[in-house]
Design a protein around this motif. Sequence first.
Motif, PDB file in Angstrom:
ATOM      1  N   ILE A 254       4.241   1.569  -0.374  1.00 18.36           N
ATOM      2  CA  ILE A 254       4.771   2.920  -2.336  1.00 18.36           C
ATOM      3  C   ILE A 254       4.043   2.814  -3.056  1.00 18.36           C
ATOM      4  CG2 ILE A 254       6.098   0.606  -4.345  1.00 18.36           C
ATOM      5  CD1 ILE A 254       7.376  -1.480  -1.897  1.00 18.36           C
ATOM      6  N   LYS A 255       2.670   1.556  -3.415  1.00 15.47           N
ATOM      7  CA  LYS A 255       2.043   2.026  -4.421  1.00 15.47           C
ATOM      8  C   LYS A 255       1.630   3.387  -4.266  1.00 15.47           C
ATOM      9  CE  LYS A 255      -2.556   0.943  -5.416  1.00 15.47           C
ATOM     10  NZ  LYS A 255      -3.691   0.529  -5.423  1.00 15.47           N
TER      11      LYS A 255
ATOM     12  N   GLU B  39       0.664  -1.150   0.005  1.00 14.62           N
ATOM     13  CA  GLU B  39      -0.099  -0.056  -0.284  1.00 14.62           C
ATOM     14  C   GLU B  39       0.828   1.162  -0.212  1.00 14.62           C
ATOM     15  OE1 GLU B  39      -3.432   1.759  -0.186  1.00 14.62           O
ATOM     16  OE2 GLU B  39      -2.945  -0.480  -0.602  1.00 14.62           O
TER      17      GLU B  39
ATOM     18  N   LEU C 239       3.244   5.784  -2.850  1.00 13.88           N
ATOM     19  CA  LEU C 239       4.903   6.412  -3.714  1.00 13.88           C
ATOM     20  C   LEU C 239       4.387   6.223  -5.196  1.00 13.88           C
ATOM     21  CD1 LEU C 239       8.041   5.484  -1.643  1.00 13.88           C
ATOM     22  CD2 LEU C 239       6.405   7.452  -1.471  1.00 13.88           C
ATOM     23  N   PHE C 240       4.184   5.983  -5.594  1.00  8.26           N
ATOM     24  CA  PHE C 240       4.574   5.540  -7.048  1.00  8.26           C
ATOM     25  C   PHE C 240       3.090   6.551  -7.563  1.00  8.26           C
ATOM     26  CE2 PHE C 240       7.684   2.371  -6.489  1.00  8.26           C
ATOM     27  CZ  PHE C 240       8.457   3.120  -7.895  1.00  8.26           C
ATOM     28  N   GLU C 241       2.160   6.457  -6.607  1.00 15.27           N
ATOM     29  CA  GLU C 241       1.238   6.965  -7.333  1.00 15.27           C
ATOM     30  C   GLU C 241       1.086   9.148  -7.470  1.00 15.27           C
ATOM     31  OE1 GLU C 241      -2.480   5.824  -5.115  1.00 15.27           O
ATOM     32  OE2 GLU C 241      -2.093   3.789  -7.065  1.00 15.27           O
ATOM     33  N   ARG C 242       1.681   9.086  -6.716  1.00 17.96           N
ATOM     34  CA  ARG C 242       1.820  10.995  -5.856  1.00 17.96           C
ATOM     35  C   ARG C 242       2.318  11.564  -6.847  1.00 17.96           C
ATOM     36  NH1 ARG C 242       6.930  12.069  -3.129  1.00 17.96           N
ATOM     37  NH2 ARG C 242       8.598  10.537  -4.825  1.00 17.96           N
ATOM     38  N   GLU C 243       2.025  12.624  -7.430  1.00  9.89           N
ATOM     39  CA  GLU C 243       2.865  13.308  -7.844  1.00  9.89           C
ATOM     40  C   GLU C 243       3.417  14.279  -8.363  1.00  9.89           C
ATOM     41  OE1 GLU C 243       1.922  13.075 -11.193  1.00  9.89           O
ATOM     42  OE2 GLU C 243       1.114  11.223 -10.791  1.00  9.89           O
TER      43      GLU C 243
END
Lengths: 287, 283
Positions: free
Chosen positions: B276-277, B274, B279-283
Amino acid sequence: MAILETQELTYVYSEGSPFQKTAVDNVSLKINEGEMIGVMGHTGSGKSTLIQHFNGLLKPTSGKILLDGEDIWADKKKIRDVRFKVGLVFQYPEYQIFEETVYKDIAFGPKNMGLDDKEIKRRILETANDLGLKEELLQRSPFDLSGGQKRRVAIAGVMAMNPKVLILDEPTAGLDPAGRDKILGHIKKYHERTKNTILIVSHSMEDIAGFADRILVMNKAKLFCFDETEKVFARAEEISKIGLDVPQVTKIFLKLKEQGLDFGKDVYTMEYAKNLLLKKLSERGGV
Amino acid sequence: MENIIEIKNLCFSYPADEGETPVQVLKNVNLEIKKGEFMAILGHNGSGKSTLAKHINGILLPTSGTVTVDGISTADEEKIFDLRCRAGMVFQNPDNQIVSSVVEEDVAFALENLGVPYEEMRKRVDDALKDVNMYEYRNHSPAQLSGGQKQRIAIAGIIAMKPECIILDEPTAMLDPQGRKEVMAVIKRMNREHGITIVLITHYMDEAAQCGRVVVMDKGNVIFDDAPKAVFSHVEDVKAIGLDVPQAAELAWELRKAGYDIPQDILTEDECAEAIKHLFERE
Protein backbone atom coordinates in the motif's frame (compact mmCIF):
# COMPACT_ATOMS: atom_id res chain seq x y z
CA MET A 1 -32.75 4.87 30.33
CA ALA A 2 -30.37 2.32 31.72
CA ILE A 3 -31.88 -1.15 31.71
CA LEU A 4 -28.91 -2.65 33.52
CA GLU A 5 -26.56 -0.87 35.85
CA THR A 6 -23.77 -1.93 38.18
CA GLN A 7 -22.61 0.26 41.03
CA GLU A 8 -19.12 -0.40 42.40
CA LEU A 9 -19.57 -4.10 41.81
CA THR A 10 -16.89 -6.27 43.38
CA TYR A 11 -16.72 -10.04 43.52
CA VAL A 12 -14.15 -12.03 45.45
CA TYR A 13 -13.81 -15.79 44.97
CA SER A 14 -13.04 -17.98 48.02
CA GLU A 15 -12.80 -15.03 50.36
CA GLY A 16 -10.67 -15.73 53.43
CA SER A 17 -8.97 -18.78 51.91
CA PRO A 18 -5.46 -18.97 50.40
CA PHE A 19 -7.15 -19.02 46.96
CA GLN A 20 -8.83 -15.66 47.51
CA LYS A 21 -9.06 -13.81 44.24
CA THR A 22 -10.82 -10.62 43.25
CA ALA A 23 -12.44 -11.46 39.94
CA VAL A 24 -14.40 -8.25 39.49
CA ASP A 25 -13.02 -5.10 41.02
CA ASN A 26 -15.19 -2.04 41.57
CA VAL A 27 -17.00 -2.01 38.24
CA SER A 28 -19.62 0.67 37.60
CA LEU A 29 -21.39 0.77 34.25
CA LYS A 30 -24.72 1.49 32.60
CA ILE A 31 -26.27 -0.39 29.70
CA ASN A 32 -29.10 1.32 27.86
CA GLU A 33 -32.29 -0.30 26.65
CA GLY A 34 -32.03 -1.73 23.14
CA GLU A 35 -28.26 -1.55 22.86
CA MET A 36 -26.08 -4.20 21.21
CA ILE A 37 -22.98 -4.55 23.35
CA GLY A 38 -19.80 -6.49 22.61
CA VAL A 39 -17.98 -7.85 25.66
CA MET A 40 -14.26 -8.58 25.41
CA GLY A 41 -11.47 -9.65 27.72
CA HIS A 42 -8.94 -12.46 27.76
CA THR A 43 -9.49 -15.60 29.85
CA GLY A 44 -9.37 -14.68 33.52
CA SER A 45 -10.14 -11.02 32.92
CA GLY A 46 -13.36 -11.29 34.91
CA LYS A 47 -15.81 -10.96 32.04
CA SER A 48 -17.60 -14.25 32.73
CA THR A 49 -17.82 -13.47 36.44
CA LEU A 50 -19.23 -10.06 35.57
CA ILE A 51 -21.94 -11.36 33.24
CA GLN A 52 -22.97 -14.03 35.73
CA HIS A 53 -23.94 -11.18 38.03
CA PHE A 54 -26.32 -9.72 35.49
CA ASN A 55 -28.93 -12.42 36.02
CA GLY A 56 -28.16 -13.14 39.62
CA LEU A 57 -26.16 -16.35 39.23
CA LEU A 58 -23.54 -14.74 41.42
CA LYS A 59 -24.18 -12.36 44.28
CA PRO A 60 -21.76 -9.43 44.55
CA THR A 61 -19.33 -9.37 47.46
CA SER A 62 -20.01 -5.65 47.52
CA GLY A 63 -21.80 -3.18 45.28
CA LYS A 64 -25.12 -3.40 43.50
CA ILE A 65 -26.75 -4.51 40.26
CA LEU A 66 -29.80 -2.59 39.17
CA LEU A 67 -32.24 -3.99 36.63
CA ASP A 68 -34.77 -1.44 35.40
CA GLY A 69 -33.64 0.76 38.28
CA GLU A 70 -34.25 -1.85 40.97
CA ASP A 71 -31.61 -3.62 43.05
CA ILE A 72 -31.94 -7.27 41.98
CA TRP A 73 -30.90 -8.52 45.43
CA ALA A 74 -33.27 -6.22 47.36
CA ASP A 75 -35.73 -9.07 47.69
CA LYS A 76 -34.19 -12.55 47.43
CA LYS A 77 -37.54 -14.09 46.47
CA LYS A 78 -37.66 -12.05 43.30
CA ILE A 79 -34.43 -13.39 41.86
CA ARG A 80 -36.42 -15.86 39.74
CA ASP A 81 -38.08 -12.95 37.96
CA VAL A 82 -34.65 -11.48 37.29
CA ARG A 83 -33.69 -14.68 35.47
CA PHE A 84 -36.74 -14.36 33.25
CA LYS A 85 -35.83 -10.79 32.42
CA VAL A 86 -32.15 -11.44 31.83
CA GLY A 87 -31.46 -14.52 29.68
CA LEU A 88 -28.01 -16.05 29.68
CA VAL A 89 -26.82 -18.36 26.91
CA PHE A 90 -23.68 -20.18 27.99
CA GLN A 91 -20.77 -21.28 25.83
CA TYR A 92 -21.50 -24.41 23.82
CA PRO A 93 -25.21 -24.24 24.78
CA GLU A 94 -25.92 -27.26 22.58
CA TYR A 95 -24.62 -29.47 25.41
CA GLN A 96 -27.60 -28.39 27.50
CA ILE A 97 -30.26 -29.69 25.17
CA PHE A 98 -32.24 -32.52 26.74
CA GLU A 99 -35.78 -32.77 25.38
CA GLU A 100 -37.24 -35.30 22.94
CA THR A 101 -38.17 -32.78 20.28
CA VAL A 102 -36.86 -29.40 19.22
CA TYR A 103 -40.28 -27.91 19.99
CA LYS A 104 -40.27 -29.22 23.57
CA ASP A 105 -36.72 -28.07 24.13
CA ILE A 106 -37.45 -24.50 23.08
CA ALA A 107 -40.70 -24.62 25.10
CA PHE A 108 -38.92 -25.46 28.37
CA GLY A 109 -38.18 -21.88 29.44
CA PRO A 110 -41.48 -20.31 28.39
CA LYS A 111 -43.32 -23.17 30.16
CA ASN A 112 -41.49 -22.47 33.39
CA MET A 113 -42.60 -18.88 33.09
CA GLY A 114 -46.18 -20.14 33.30
CA LEU A 115 -47.23 -19.04 29.82
CA ASP A 116 -50.22 -20.72 28.16
CA ASP A 117 -49.78 -23.16 25.28
CA LYS A 118 -50.97 -20.73 22.65
CA GLU A 119 -48.47 -18.06 23.68
CA ILE A 120 -45.70 -20.67 23.93
CA LYS A 121 -46.44 -21.83 20.41
CA ARG A 122 -46.41 -18.29 19.08
CA ARG A 123 -43.07 -17.59 20.68
CA ILE A 124 -41.50 -20.81 19.45
CA LEU A 125 -42.56 -20.12 15.88
CA GLU A 126 -41.24 -16.57 16.11
CA THR A 127 -37.84 -17.43 17.53
CA ALA A 128 -37.46 -20.48 15.26
CA ASN A 129 -38.02 -18.12 12.36
CA ASP A 130 -35.46 -15.62 13.68
CA LEU A 131 -32.91 -18.39 13.93
CA GLY A 132 -33.66 -19.95 10.56
CA LEU A 133 -34.99 -23.21 12.00
CA LYS A 134 -37.55 -24.60 9.58
CA GLU A 135 -40.92 -25.61 10.97
CA GLU A 136 -40.50 -29.26 10.00
CA LEU A 137 -37.43 -29.44 12.26
CA LEU A 138 -39.53 -28.67 15.33
CA GLN A 139 -40.88 -32.20 15.68
CA ARG A 140 -37.48 -33.86 15.16
CA SER A 141 -35.20 -34.97 17.98
CA PRO A 142 -32.65 -32.24 18.63
CA PHE A 143 -29.98 -34.93 18.81
CA ASP A 144 -30.44 -35.71 15.11
CA LEU A 145 -29.50 -32.18 14.11
CA SER A 146 -26.14 -30.81 13.03
CA GLY A 147 -23.95 -29.00 15.55
CA GLY A 148 -24.87 -25.57 14.21
CA GLN A 149 -28.59 -26.38 14.26
CA LYS A 150 -28.37 -27.68 17.83
CA ARG A 151 -26.71 -24.46 18.91
CA ARG A 152 -29.49 -22.44 17.32
CA VAL A 153 -32.12 -24.57 19.09
CA ALA A 154 -30.40 -23.91 22.42
CA ILE A 155 -30.26 -20.18 21.74
CA ALA A 156 -33.92 -20.21 20.67
CA GLY A 157 -34.84 -21.70 24.06
CA VAL A 158 -33.59 -18.60 25.82
CA MET A 159 -34.82 -16.14 23.17
CA ALA A 160 -38.34 -17.60 23.43
CA MET A 161 -38.51 -16.35 27.01
CA ASN A 162 -38.23 -12.90 25.45
CA PRO A 163 -35.83 -11.60 28.09
CA LYS A 164 -35.37 -7.84 28.15
CA VAL A 165 -31.64 -8.45 28.25
CA LEU A 166 -30.09 -11.37 26.36
CA ILE A 167 -26.49 -12.30 27.11
CA LEU A 168 -24.65 -14.75 24.86
CA ASP A 169 -21.26 -16.11 25.92
CA GLU A 170 -19.23 -16.75 22.77
CA PRO A 171 -22.12 -17.88 20.58
CA THR A 172 -19.78 -18.47 17.62
CA ALA A 173 -17.08 -20.50 19.39
CA GLY A 174 -15.90 -23.46 17.33
CA LEU A 175 -17.85 -22.56 14.18
CA ASP A 176 -16.40 -22.12 10.71
CA PRO A 177 -16.48 -18.64 9.13
CA ALA A 178 -19.78 -19.22 7.33
CA GLY A 179 -21.35 -20.57 10.54
CA ARG A 180 -20.13 -17.55 12.49
CA ASP A 181 -21.68 -15.08 10.06
CA LYS A 182 -24.94 -17.04 10.06
CA ILE A 183 -25.38 -17.08 13.85
CA LEU A 184 -24.54 -13.38 14.16
CA GLY A 185 -27.00 -12.63 11.37
CA HIS A 186 -29.75 -14.53 13.21
CA ILE A 187 -29.02 -12.68 16.45
CA LYS A 188 -29.25 -9.38 14.58
CA LYS A 189 -32.61 -10.41 13.15
CA TYR A 190 -33.92 -11.17 16.64
CA HIS A 191 -32.61 -7.82 17.84
CA GLU A 192 -34.36 -5.95 15.04
CA ARG A 193 -37.66 -7.64 15.80
CA THR A 194 -37.65 -7.41 19.60
CA LYS A 195 -35.40 -4.37 20.21
CA ASN A 196 -34.23 -6.18 23.33
CA THR A 197 -30.84 -5.36 24.80
CA ILE A 198 -28.15 -7.83 23.74
CA LEU A 199 -24.69 -8.51 25.12
CA ILE A 200 -22.36 -10.78 23.16
CA VAL A 201 -19.10 -12.05 24.60
CA SER A 202 -16.54 -12.63 21.86
CA HIS A 203 -12.80 -12.95 21.36
CA SER A 204 -13.11 -11.83 17.81
CA MET A 205 -12.87 -8.08 17.31
CA GLU A 206 -13.70 -8.67 13.68
CA ASP A 207 -17.06 -10.17 14.68
CA ILE A 208 -17.72 -7.48 17.27
CA ALA A 209 -16.92 -4.69 14.81
CA GLY A 210 -19.81 -5.92 12.71
CA PHE A 211 -22.61 -5.55 15.25
CA ALA A 212 -21.78 -3.68 18.46
CA ASP A 213 -22.98 -0.17 19.34
CA ARG A 214 -20.63 -0.14 22.27
CA ILE A 215 -17.82 -2.40 23.48
CA LEU A 216 -17.08 -3.33 27.06
CA VAL A 217 -13.50 -4.47 27.69
CA MET A 218 -12.46 -6.17 30.94
CA ASN A 219 -8.83 -6.50 32.01
CA LYS A 220 -7.46 -7.91 35.27
CA ALA A 221 -10.85 -7.74 37.01
CA LYS A 222 -11.28 -4.06 36.15
CA LEU A 223 -13.34 -2.29 33.55
CA PHE A 224 -10.67 -1.39 30.98
CA CYS A 225 -13.04 0.64 28.84
CA PHE A 226 -16.69 0.84 27.84
CA ASP A 227 -17.23 3.05 24.87
CA GLU A 228 -18.50 3.36 21.31
CA THR A 229 -17.03 0.81 18.94
CA GLU A 230 -14.94 3.32 17.00
CA LYS A 231 -13.43 4.82 20.13
CA VAL A 232 -12.48 1.41 21.49
CA PHE A 233 -10.86 0.37 18.21
CA ALA A 234 -8.96 3.65 18.18
CA ARG A 235 -7.09 2.17 21.13
CA ALA A 236 -6.11 -0.90 19.13
CA GLU A 237 -2.51 -0.82 20.29
CA GLU A 238 -3.39 -0.84 24.00
CA ILE A 239 -5.99 -3.53 23.41
CA SER A 240 -3.53 -5.74 21.67
CA LYS A 241 -1.17 -5.27 24.63
CA ILE A 242 -3.74 -6.65 27.09
CA GLY A 243 -3.82 -9.89 25.12
CA LEU A 244 -6.78 -9.32 22.83
CA ASP A 245 -6.83 -9.79 19.12
CA VAL A 246 -7.01 -6.77 16.85
CA PRO A 247 -8.32 -7.23 13.28
CA GLN A 248 -5.58 -7.68 10.72
CA VAL A 249 -6.75 -4.59 8.76
CA THR A 250 -6.31 -2.49 11.89
CA LYS A 251 -2.76 -3.82 12.23
CA ILE A 252 -2.04 -2.98 8.60
CA PHE A 253 -3.14 0.62 9.12
CA LEU A 254 -1.16 0.89 12.37
CA LYS A 255 1.92 -0.25 10.42
CA LEU A 256 1.26 2.35 7.73
CA LYS A 257 0.93 5.00 10.41
CA GLU A 258 4.31 3.97 11.87
CA GLN A 259 5.81 4.42 8.45
CA GLY A 260 4.40 7.90 8.08
CA LEU A 261 1.29 7.10 6.06
CA ASP A 262 -1.45 8.35 8.36
CA PHE A 263 -5.05 8.22 7.19
CA GLY A 264 -6.26 10.17 10.20
CA LYS A 265 -8.92 7.68 11.23
CA ASP A 266 -8.65 4.23 12.68
CA VAL A 267 -9.71 1.37 10.53
CA TYR A 268 -11.28 -1.83 11.77
CA THR A 269 -13.53 -3.23 9.06
CA MET A 270 -12.62 -4.53 5.62
CA GLU A 271 -15.34 -2.51 3.96
CA TYR A 272 -14.13 0.76 5.44
CA ALA A 273 -10.48 0.00 4.68
CA LYS A 274 -11.26 -0.76 1.06
CA ASN A 275 -13.36 2.36 0.50
CA LEU A 276 -10.87 4.58 2.29
CA LEU A 277 -7.93 3.36 0.23
CA LEU A 278 -9.81 3.53 -3.06
CA LYS A 279 -10.92 7.07 -2.30
CA LYS A 280 -7.46 8.25 -1.29
CA LEU A 281 -5.87 6.56 -4.30
CA SER A 282 -8.33 8.07 -6.75
CA GLU A 283 -7.63 11.51 -5.24
CA ARG A 284 -4.05 10.89 -6.26
CA GLY A 285 -5.06 10.26 -9.83
CA GLY A 286 -6.41 6.71 -9.68
CA VAL A 287 -5.01 3.74 -11.54
CA MET B 1 12.43 -35.89 1.05
CA GLU B 2 10.58 -39.14 1.52
CA ASN B 3 6.87 -39.28 2.18
CA ILE B 4 5.77 -40.01 5.72
CA ILE B 5 2.05 -40.15 4.94
CA GLU B 6 0.60 -41.48 1.70
CA ILE B 7 -3.11 -41.35 0.99
CA LYS B 8 -4.21 -43.09 -2.19
CA ASN B 9 -7.68 -43.03 -3.73
CA LEU B 10 -9.23 -42.69 -0.30
CA CYS B 11 -13.02 -42.94 -0.21
CA PHE B 12 -15.06 -43.07 2.95
CA SER B 13 -18.74 -43.24 3.85
CA TYR B 14 -20.22 -43.44 7.31
CA PRO B 15 -22.50 -46.46 7.64
CA ALA B 16 -26.05 -45.55 6.64
CA ASP B 17 -29.24 -46.35 8.50
CA GLU B 18 -31.50 -48.96 7.03
CA GLY B 19 -33.19 -47.72 3.90
CA GLU B 20 -30.91 -44.72 3.51
CA THR B 21 -28.09 -44.36 1.07
CA PRO B 22 -24.69 -43.79 2.67
CA VAL B 23 -23.27 -40.30 2.32
CA GLN B 24 -19.80 -40.26 0.86
CA VAL B 25 -17.69 -38.03 3.08
CA LEU B 26 -14.38 -38.48 1.27
CA LYS B 27 -14.30 -38.87 -2.48
CA ASN B 28 -11.09 -40.21 -3.92
CA VAL B 29 -8.61 -38.18 -1.91
CA ASN B 30 -4.93 -38.40 -2.90
CA LEU B 31 -2.28 -36.74 -0.73
CA GLU B 32 1.40 -37.24 -0.09
CA ILE B 33 2.88 -35.59 2.97
CA LYS B 34 6.63 -35.34 3.23
CA LYS B 35 8.70 -35.93 6.33
CA GLY B 36 9.07 -32.70 8.28
CA GLU B 37 6.29 -30.88 6.47
CA PHE B 38 4.04 -28.38 8.26
CA MET B 39 0.66 -28.63 6.61
CA ALA B 40 -2.74 -27.11 7.28
CA ILE B 41 -6.07 -28.59 6.22
CA LEU B 42 -8.88 -26.06 5.78
CA GLY B 43 -12.52 -26.60 5.01
CA HIS B 44 -15.89 -25.60 6.38
CA ASN B 45 -17.79 -27.82 8.81
CA GLY B 46 -18.80 -31.00 7.02
CA SER B 47 -16.16 -30.72 4.30
CA GLY B 48 -14.53 -33.97 5.40
CA LYS B 49 -11.37 -32.56 6.94
CA SER B 50 -11.77 -34.18 10.37
CA THR B 51 -12.79 -37.44 8.74
CA LEU B 52 -9.60 -37.29 6.70
CA ALA B 53 -7.53 -36.62 9.82
CA LYS B 54 -9.03 -39.60 11.62
CA HIS B 55 -7.83 -41.83 8.80
CA ILE B 56 -4.21 -40.92 9.35
CA ASN B 57 -3.85 -42.78 12.65
CA GLY B 58 -6.40 -45.42 11.93
CA ILE B 59 -9.33 -44.21 14.03
CA LEU B 60 -11.34 -44.59 10.84
CA LEU B 61 -10.54 -47.06 8.09
CA PRO B 62 -11.06 -46.37 4.38
CA THR B 63 -14.16 -47.68 2.61
CA SER B 64 -11.80 -48.01 -0.32
CA GLY B 65 -8.26 -46.84 -1.03
CA THR B 66 -5.27 -46.90 1.31
CA VAL B 67 -3.58 -44.75 3.93
CA THR B 68 -0.01 -45.52 4.98
CA VAL B 69 2.13 -43.86 7.63
CA ASP B 70 5.86 -44.57 7.47
CA GLY B 71 5.06 -47.53 5.25
CA ILE B 72 2.50 -49.05 7.63
CA SER B 73 -1.02 -49.40 6.29
CA THR B 74 -3.67 -48.14 8.71
CA ALA B 75 -5.71 -51.22 7.80
CA ASP B 76 -3.00 -53.52 9.17
CA GLU B 77 -4.60 -54.53 12.48
CA GLU B 78 -1.44 -56.13 13.83
CA LYS B 79 0.52 -52.94 13.51
CA ILE B 80 -2.11 -50.49 14.69
CA PHE B 81 -0.28 -49.69 17.95
CA ASP B 82 2.96 -49.25 16.05
CA LEU B 83 1.15 -46.85 13.77
CA ARG B 84 -0.30 -44.84 16.63
CA CYS B 85 3.15 -44.40 18.16
CA ARG B 86 4.20 -42.78 14.93
CA ALA B 87 1.14 -40.66 14.31
CA GLY B 88 -0.33 -38.98 17.40
CA MET B 89 -3.55 -37.05 17.45
CA VAL B 90 -4.64 -33.98 19.42
CA PHE B 91 -8.33 -33.13 19.52
CA GLN B 92 -10.34 -29.94 19.83
CA ASN B 93 -11.64 -30.10 23.37
CA PRO B 94 -8.85 -30.01 25.96
CA ASP B 95 -11.17 -31.37 28.64
CA ASN B 96 -11.88 -34.52 26.68
CA GLN B 97 -8.31 -35.74 26.47
CA ILE B 98 -6.92 -35.31 29.96
CA VAL B 99 -7.13 -38.58 31.90
CA SER B 100 -5.12 -38.03 35.04
CA SER B 101 -5.35 -35.73 38.04
CA VAL B 102 -1.66 -34.80 37.96
CA VAL B 103 -0.06 -33.15 34.94
CA GLU B 104 3.04 -35.37 34.70
CA GLU B 105 1.01 -38.55 35.16
CA ASP B 106 -1.20 -37.48 32.31
CA VAL B 107 1.82 -37.00 30.06
CA ALA B 108 3.15 -40.42 31.14
CA PHE B 109 -0.13 -42.22 30.41
CA ALA B 110 0.76 -43.49 26.94
CA LEU B 111 4.30 -44.39 27.98
CA GLU B 112 2.97 -46.50 30.83
CA ASN B 113 0.75 -48.34 28.39
CA LEU B 114 3.72 -48.91 26.13
CA GLY B 115 5.75 -50.32 29.05
CA VAL B 116 8.57 -47.80 28.78
CA PRO B 117 11.11 -48.35 31.63
CA TYR B 118 10.91 -45.89 34.53
CA GLU B 119 14.19 -44.01 33.96
CA GLU B 120 13.44 -43.54 30.30
CA MET B 121 9.85 -42.54 31.05
CA ARG B 122 10.95 -39.97 33.64
CA LYS B 123 13.29 -38.38 31.12
CA ARG B 124 10.80 -38.37 28.26
CA VAL B 125 8.03 -36.86 30.39
CA ASP B 126 10.32 -34.12 31.69
CA ASP B 127 11.63 -33.35 28.21
CA ALA B 128 8.13 -33.25 26.74
CA LEU B 129 6.90 -30.92 29.49
CA LYS B 130 9.88 -28.63 28.93
CA ASP B 131 9.18 -28.67 25.20
CA VAL B 132 5.70 -27.27 25.74
CA ASN B 133 6.80 -24.87 28.50
CA MET B 134 4.75 -26.63 31.15
CA TYR B 135 7.55 -28.21 33.25
CA GLU B 136 6.90 -26.01 36.26
CA TYR B 137 3.29 -27.20 36.29
CA ARG B 138 4.25 -30.92 36.38
CA ASN B 139 2.76 -31.47 39.84
CA HIS B 140 -0.34 -29.38 39.31
CA SER B 141 -3.84 -30.65 38.73
CA PRO B 142 -4.92 -30.21 35.10
CA ALA B 143 -8.29 -28.95 36.36
CA GLN B 144 -6.64 -25.72 37.46
CA LEU B 145 -5.02 -24.99 34.11
CA SER B 146 -6.28 -22.78 31.32
CA GLY B 147 -7.49 -24.25 28.01
CA GLY B 148 -4.24 -23.34 26.29
CA GLN B 149 -2.21 -24.99 29.03
CA LYS B 150 -4.35 -28.14 28.89
CA GLN B 151 -3.87 -28.35 25.14
CA ARG B 152 -0.12 -28.08 25.64
CA ILE B 153 -0.31 -30.94 28.18
CA ALA B 154 -2.18 -33.02 25.59
CA ILE B 155 0.55 -32.21 23.05
CA ALA B 156 3.25 -33.15 25.60
CA GLY B 157 1.58 -36.54 26.02
CA ILE B 158 1.98 -37.12 22.30
CA ILE B 159 5.53 -35.75 22.11
CA ALA B 160 6.63 -38.10 24.90
CA MET B 161 5.80 -40.99 22.54
CA LYS B 162 8.35 -39.56 20.10
CA PRO B 163 6.02 -39.65 17.10
CA GLU B 164 6.98 -39.02 13.49
CA CYS B 165 3.94 -36.86 12.98
CA ILE B 166 1.20 -35.14 14.95
CA ILE B 167 -2.29 -34.53 13.62
CA LEU B 168 -4.13 -31.72 15.38
CA ASP B 169 -7.87 -31.38 14.83
CA GLU B 170 -8.75 -27.74 15.53
CA PRO B 171 -6.57 -27.64 18.65
CA THR B 172 -7.19 -23.92 19.16
CA ALA B 173 -10.92 -23.72 18.43
CA MET B 174 -11.89 -23.52 22.10
CA LEU B 175 -9.03 -21.26 23.19
CA ASP B 176 -8.74 -17.50 23.65
CA PRO B 177 -6.23 -15.50 21.56
CA GLN B 178 -3.48 -15.90 24.17
CA GLY B 179 -4.00 -19.68 24.38
CA ARG B 180 -4.01 -19.91 20.60
CA LYS B 181 -0.67 -18.15 20.38
CA GLU B 182 0.88 -20.45 22.99
CA VAL B 183 -0.30 -23.59 21.22
CA MET B 184 0.78 -22.37 17.78
CA ALA B 185 4.23 -21.47 19.12
CA VAL B 186 4.64 -24.99 20.54
CA ILE B 187 3.50 -26.70 17.34
CA LYS B 188 5.86 -24.62 15.23
CA ARG B 189 8.78 -25.34 17.52
CA MET B 190 8.11 -29.09 17.46
CA ASN B 191 8.22 -28.94 13.70
CA ARG B 192 11.36 -26.82 13.51
CA GLU B 193 13.44 -28.33 16.30
CA HIS B 194 12.37 -31.97 16.29
CA GLY B 195 11.44 -32.26 12.64
CA ILE B 196 8.01 -33.65 13.55
CA THR B 197 5.59 -33.62 10.63
CA ILE B 198 2.54 -31.52 11.49
CA VAL B 199 -0.94 -31.80 10.03
CA LEU B 200 -3.01 -28.94 11.45
CA ILE B 201 -6.74 -28.76 10.89
CA THR B 202 -8.03 -25.29 11.57
CA HIS B 203 -10.70 -22.67 10.93
CA TYR B 204 -8.27 -19.85 11.55
CA MET B 205 -6.80 -18.50 8.34
CA ASP B 206 -3.99 -16.72 10.18
CA GLU B 207 -2.84 -20.11 11.50
CA ALA B 208 -2.98 -21.69 8.08
CA ALA B 209 -0.98 -18.76 6.72
CA GLN B 210 1.89 -19.77 9.03
CA CYS B 211 2.12 -23.27 7.52
CA GLY B 212 4.30 -24.36 4.63
CA ARG B 213 1.46 -25.95 2.73
CA VAL B 214 -2.31 -25.56 2.75
CA VAL B 215 -4.83 -28.16 1.62
CA VAL B 216 -8.42 -26.99 1.19
CA MET B 217 -11.22 -29.55 1.36
CA ASP B 218 -14.72 -29.09 0.02
CA LYS B 219 -17.46 -31.73 -0.22
CA GLY B 220 -15.00 -34.54 0.32
CA ASN B 221 -12.53 -33.41 -2.30
CA VAL B 222 -9.19 -31.66 -2.14
CA ILE B 223 -9.73 -28.48 -4.14
CA PHE B 224 -6.49 -26.63 -3.39
CA ASP B 225 -3.10 -27.98 -2.42
CA ASP B 226 -0.40 -25.35 -2.51
CA ALA B 227 1.66 -22.82 -0.56
CA PRO B 228 -0.52 -20.48 1.56
CA LYS B 229 0.34 -17.50 -0.63
CA ALA B 230 -0.92 -19.29 -3.70
CA VAL B 231 -4.06 -20.67 -2.03
CA PHE B 232 -5.13 -17.37 -0.50
CA SER B 233 -4.64 -15.50 -3.76
CA HIS B 234 -7.81 -17.30 -4.94
CA VAL B 235 -9.89 -14.97 -2.79
CA GLU B 236 -13.18 -15.49 -4.62
CA ASP B 237 -12.93 -19.29 -4.80
CA VAL B 238 -11.98 -19.62 -1.15
CA LYS B 239 -14.84 -17.35 -0.07
CA ALA B 240 -17.28 -19.22 -2.31
CA ILE B 241 -16.84 -22.39 -0.22
CA GLY B 242 -17.55 -20.54 3.02
CA LEU B 243 -14.00 -19.88 4.18
CA ASP B 244 -12.22 -16.62 4.82
CA VAL B 245 -8.88 -15.41 3.57
CA PRO B 246 -6.57 -13.32 5.77
CA GLN B 247 -7.70 -9.68 5.61
CA ALA B 248 -4.32 -8.64 4.16
CA ALA B 249 -4.92 -10.93 1.17
CA GLU B 250 -8.47 -9.69 0.78
CA LEU B 251 -7.53 -6.02 0.90
CA ALA B 252 -4.79 -6.55 -1.68
CA TRP B 253 -7.27 -8.43 -3.86
CA GLU B 254 -9.83 -5.59 -3.63
CA LEU B 255 -7.22 -3.07 -4.71
CA ARG B 256 -6.03 -5.31 -7.55
CA LYS B 257 -9.63 -5.72 -8.68
CA ALA B 258 -9.96 -1.93 -8.83
CA GLY B 259 -7.05 -1.91 -11.24
CA TYR B 260 -4.14 -1.07 -8.96
CA ASP B 261 -0.80 -2.75 -9.45
CA ILE B 262 -0.33 -4.81 -6.32
CA PRO B 263 1.31 -8.24 -5.96
CA GLN B 264 -0.90 -11.35 -6.04
CA ASP B 265 0.69 -13.21 -3.17
CA ILE B 266 0.18 -10.91 -0.18
CA LEU B 267 -0.48 -12.70 3.08
CA THR B 268 0.90 -10.82 6.08
CA GLU B 269 0.18 -7.35 7.37
CA ASP B 270 3.80 -6.35 6.69
CA GLU B 271 3.54 -7.31 3.03
CA CYS B 272 0.21 -5.57 2.69
CA ALA B 273 1.37 -2.35 4.39
CA GLU B 274 4.48 -2.37 2.22
CA ALA B 275 2.44 -2.75 -0.98
CA ILE B 276 0.00 0.00 0.00
CA LYS B 277 2.85 2.31 0.87
CA HIS B 278 4.29 1.59 -2.53
CA LEU B 279 1.04 2.63 -4.23
CA PHE B 280 1.05 5.94 -2.40
CA GLU B 281 4.70 6.63 -3.05
CA ARG B 282 4.67 6.29 -6.81
CA GLU B 283 4.22 9.42 -8.81
